[in-house]
Structures are given as C-alpha cells and as structure tokens.
Design a protein around this motif. Structure first.
Motif, PDB file in Angstrom:
ATOM      1  N   TRP A   1      81.284  75.159 -39.727  1.00 35.92           N
ATOM      2  CA  TRP A   1      81.564  74.312 -38.763  1.00 35.92           C
ATOM      3  C   TRP A   1      82.153  74.826 -37.252  1.00 35.92           C
TER       4      TRP A   1
ATOM      5  N   LEU B   1      82.752  67.931 -40.440  1.00 34.90           N
ATOM      6  CA  LEU B   1      81.965  68.497 -41.741  1.00 34.90           C
ATOM      7  C   LEU B   1      81.001  67.614 -42.242  1.00 34.90           C
TER       8      LEU B   1
ATOM      9  N   ILE C   1      77.662  69.241 -43.253  1.00 32.72           N
ATOM     10  CA  ILE C   1      77.784  70.396 -42.774  1.00 32.72           C
ATOM     11  C   ILE C   1      76.889  71.383 -43.728  1.00 32.72           C
TER      12      ILE C   1
END
Length: 159
Positions: free
Chosen positions: A43, A121, A57
């Motif tokens: 990230w 995420l 993610i």
C-alpha cells in the motif's frame, strides 16, 4: 526542538515495540493471525503513484521488498505519532509523565487505520468488509492502547 524530536522518536519506537510484542502474544497464546506487514508495504509503495484506495491490496501490483517497506512504514508511523505526542504535551510533562495524553493519542490514531489504511487496503471503512469487523475494531482499540502504554513507559524511562 531536538529534545522534543528524540523523545518523541523514542516514545514512538517504544510504543511500536509494545504493540509488536502484544501481537506476538496474541499469536502464540491465543492463535490470532500473525502480523503481516507485506500488504501495508505494498500500500505504501503505491501511494507515490497516486493510488490510495484499492479494491483489494492483494490484487495490486506487488513489490519485491513490500514486507520490509511495511515494517519500515510501521515504525515510521509509530515514530511520527510519538513526535506528535511530544509536541502536544505540556511543559514539564516529561519530568512526570502521565498516561492520559498517550492514551488519547493512541485512541485517536486508530482513526488513521479505520479511515485511511483499512479502506486503502480494500477491507472497508473500519474493517467493514472483513468477516468480523467488530472483532477487528476491538483488536485495533486494544493494540493502540498497548501502543499508548508503550509510549508512556518509554517516557518514564527517558526522564
């Protein structure tokens, strides 16, 4: 100013260490999943590219050093929070630290996880897309309380 910065950095490192020790205890004694800083590193690696929020993610382009990036980011953010605490405490606080201000900072910083990192995420606002969001939220609050305790204990040690 240098004194505030080094005290803040020390508190941030101490708080982050306490949080990491807590995570190890949860994992070994209670079977909680081990901390995985790889997704956080991925990230952070995507942030300079202008990508803040991901659907997942795990589907984002990986980076060979994302675990290392995640660990570095984890401690860098802890240090930043420690410096913020050092900047807001009243004069003389380091001579006789109290738990209240680290606790407030610890709880307030949960917001960065809930409203920036977790949606970034792809797990939703305050972990809303996880199988048990209330468990994640409770664990976040406890972890940040442990972080606050670590900052407080470090402040006591560096008097």
């Amino acid at each position: 100013m240098w004194e505030i910065l080094w005290r803040g950095a020390a508190m941030g490192i101490g708080g982050t260490l306490f949080m990491d020790i807590w995570a190890i205890i949860l994992h070994r004694a209670f079977g909680q999943s081990a901390a995985n800083w790889g997704p956080v590193g991925r990230w952070f690696w995507h942030l300079p590219k202008g990508k803040v929020f991901h659907d997942s993610i795990a589907k984002a382009e990986p980076h060979a050093n994302e675990v290392a990036i995640g660990w570095i980011a984890h401690y860098a953010v802890g240090i930043l929070y420690g410096i913020i605490l050092a900047l807001i405490v009243p004069p003389g606080w380091f001579a006789a630290p109290t738990f209240l201000l680290p606790f407030v900072v610890g709880i307030v910083t949960v917001g960065a996880g809930w409203f920036l990192l977790q949606p970034g995420l792809g797990i939703g606002w305050a972990a809303s897309k996880t199988p048990n969001p209330n468990k994640v939220r409770a664990l976040n609050l406890v972890a940040h309380t442990i972080f606050a305790l670590g900052m407080f204990v470090t402040a006591l040690l560096i008097v």
